[in-house]
Design a protein around this motif. Structure first.
Motif, PDB file in Angstrom:
ATOM      1  N   GLU A  78      -2.731  -7.870   6.557  1.00  0.00           N
ATOM      2  CA  GLU A  78      -3.498  -9.003   5.916  1.00  0.00           C
ATOM      3  C   GLU A  78      -4.528  -8.648   4.837  1.00  0.00           C
ATOM      4  O   GLU A  78      -4.594  -9.555   3.779  1.00  0.00           O
ATOM      5  N   ALA A  79      -5.345  -7.590   5.234  1.00  0.00           N
ATOM      6  CA  ALA A  79      -6.034  -7.178   4.215  1.00  0.00           C
ATOM      7  C   ALA A  79      -5.447  -6.662   2.736  1.00  0.00           C
ATOM      8  O   ALA A  79      -5.793  -6.937   1.646  1.00  0.00           O
ATOM      9  N   PHE A  80      -4.553  -5.884   2.837  1.00  0.00           N
ATOM     10  CA  PHE A  80      -3.796  -5.452   1.900  1.00  0.00           C
ATOM     11  C   PHE A  80      -3.053  -6.490   0.859  1.00  0.00           C
ATOM     12  O   PHE A  80      -3.230  -6.502  -0.313  1.00  0.00           O
TER      13      PHE A  80
ATOM     14  N   PHE B 283     -14.483  -0.146 -10.321  1.00  0.00           N
ATOM     15  CA  PHE B 283     -14.538   0.196  -9.071  1.00  0.00           C
ATOM     16  C   PHE B 283     -14.067  -0.686  -8.137  1.00  0.00           C
ATOM     17  O   PHE B 283     -14.643  -1.909  -8.228  1.00  0.00           O
ATOM     18  N   TYR B 284     -13.138  -0.542  -7.035  1.00  0.00           N
ATOM     19  CA  TYR B 284     -12.771  -1.476  -6.338  1.00  0.00           C
ATOM     20  C   TYR B 284     -12.566  -0.643  -4.914  1.00  0.00           C
ATOM     21  O   TYR B 284     -11.747   0.041  -4.526  1.00  0.00           O
ATOM     22  N   GLY B 285     -13.576  -1.281  -4.008  1.00  0.00           N
ATOM     23  CA  GLY B 285     -13.784  -0.667  -2.733  1.00  0.00           C
ATOM     24  C   GLY B 285     -14.036  -1.721  -1.700  1.00  0.00           C
ATOM     25  O   GLY B 285     -15.400  -2.272  -1.989  1.00  0.00           O
ATOM     26  N   TRP B 286     -13.287  -2.143  -0.908  1.00  0.00           N
ATOM     27  CA  TRP B 286     -13.738  -3.078   0.139  1.00  0.00           C
ATOM     28  C   TRP B 286     -13.853  -2.624   1.757  1.00  0.00           C
ATOM     29  O   TRP B 286     -13.135  -1.673   2.102  1.00  0.00           O
ATOM     30  N   LYS B 287     -14.976  -3.144   2.310  1.00  0.00           N
ATOM     31  CA  LYS B 287     -15.168  -3.092   3.719  1.00  0.00           C
ATOM     32  C   LYS B 287     -14.390  -4.304   4.308  1.00  0.00           C
ATOM     33  O   LYS B 287     -14.316  -5.140   3.766  1.00  0.00           O
TER      34      LYS B 287
ATOM     35  N   GLY C 256     -12.884  -1.274   8.984  1.00  0.00           N
ATOM     36  CA  GLY C 256     -12.159  -0.571   8.174  1.00  0.00           C
ATOM     37  C   GLY C 256     -12.497  -0.570   6.802  1.00  0.00           C
ATOM     38  O   GLY C 256     -13.405  -1.283   6.337  1.00  0.00           O
ATOM     39  N   ALA C 257     -11.590   0.008   5.786  1.00  0.00           N
ATOM     40  CA  ALA C 257     -12.081  -0.190   4.455  1.00  0.00           C
ATOM     41  C   ALA C 257     -10.679   0.147   3.729  1.00  0.00           C
ATOM     42  O   ALA C 257      -9.723   0.672   4.236  1.00  0.00           O
ATOM     43  N   ILE C 258     -10.405  -0.577   2.507  1.00  0.00           N
ATOM     44  CA  ILE C 258      -9.539  -0.589   1.784  1.00  0.00           C
ATOM     45  C   ILE C 258      -9.926  -0.370   0.276  1.00  0.00           C
ATOM     46  O   ILE C 258     -10.854  -1.115   0.043  1.00  0.00           O
TER      47      ILE C 258
END
Length: 187
Positions: free
Chosen positions: A116-118, A69-73, A84-86
């Motif tokens: 930057e996040a992506f 499971f890969y989910g970041w704030k 946000g979230a990615i």
């Protein structure tokens, strides 16, 4: 592939981290209640922080410690608050592919934050998890989402007509992808 789950990642301005219990209020306040954010997504704005807490937020808390499971704030270092979230929204282990989905509060649009996040997530998924391919899609009526994909090195693969559904109804879907072998440095 070597599944590591949602580990904390950093960039110059951001911390990408797991969801914590207290995130539901800033999630609601900063993006999850805003129809401008959800306009081209598959879910409607939440009507209350409690509704968010009892549904999606609880799902994240229940699943985020799973190794696949890969989910970041997305948290601004300067404020410490999620904006946000990615997430990996679809994982195909048979071809070592992950599809990425993302959203960001309107106040932080067009500041390079999502790019930057992506870019950081791409580097992690290729270099540490061992993926072969990363994809993302968007409704062509939301071109700025596609701009993020291009800035991160994803290549346009085509648009499927009326192949998706979002808050606007049945829609076209533009797909972008990057392969580990053709990626440029995304630091």
């Amino acid at each position: 592939m070597k599944h590591l789950g949602t580990v904390t990642l950093e960039t110059e301005r951001l911390v990408l981290r797991k969801t914590i219990e207290s995130d539901y209020e800033p999630m609601f306040r900063n993006w999850a209640n805003d129809e401008r954010v959800t306009r081209f997504l598959t879910w409607a704005p939440y009507e209350s922080a409690e509704q968010l807490k009892d549904t999606y937020h609880q799902y994240l808390l229940d699943n985020q410690n799973k190794p696949d499971f890969y989910g970041w704030k997305i948290v601004l270092k300067e404020s410490g608050e999620p904006i946000g979230a990615i997430d990996v929204i679809n994982l195909r282990e048979d071809i070592e592919e992950a599809e990425i989905g993302y959203c960001l509060g309107v106040s932080w649009w067009r500041l390079g934050i999502m790019t930057e996040a992506f870019q950081r997530v791409i580097r992690f998924l290729f270099d540490e998890v061992g993926l072969n391919r990363i994809t993302a899609t968007h409704d062509p009526r939301s071109p700025h989402s596609g701009d993020v994909m291009k800035k991160c090195g994803l290549q346009y693969e085509g648009t499927s007509r009326r192949a998706g559904k979002n808050m606007q109804g049945i829609c076209d879907v533009s797909r972008y992808a990057i392969l580990k072998e053709d990626r440029r440095t995304v630091d």
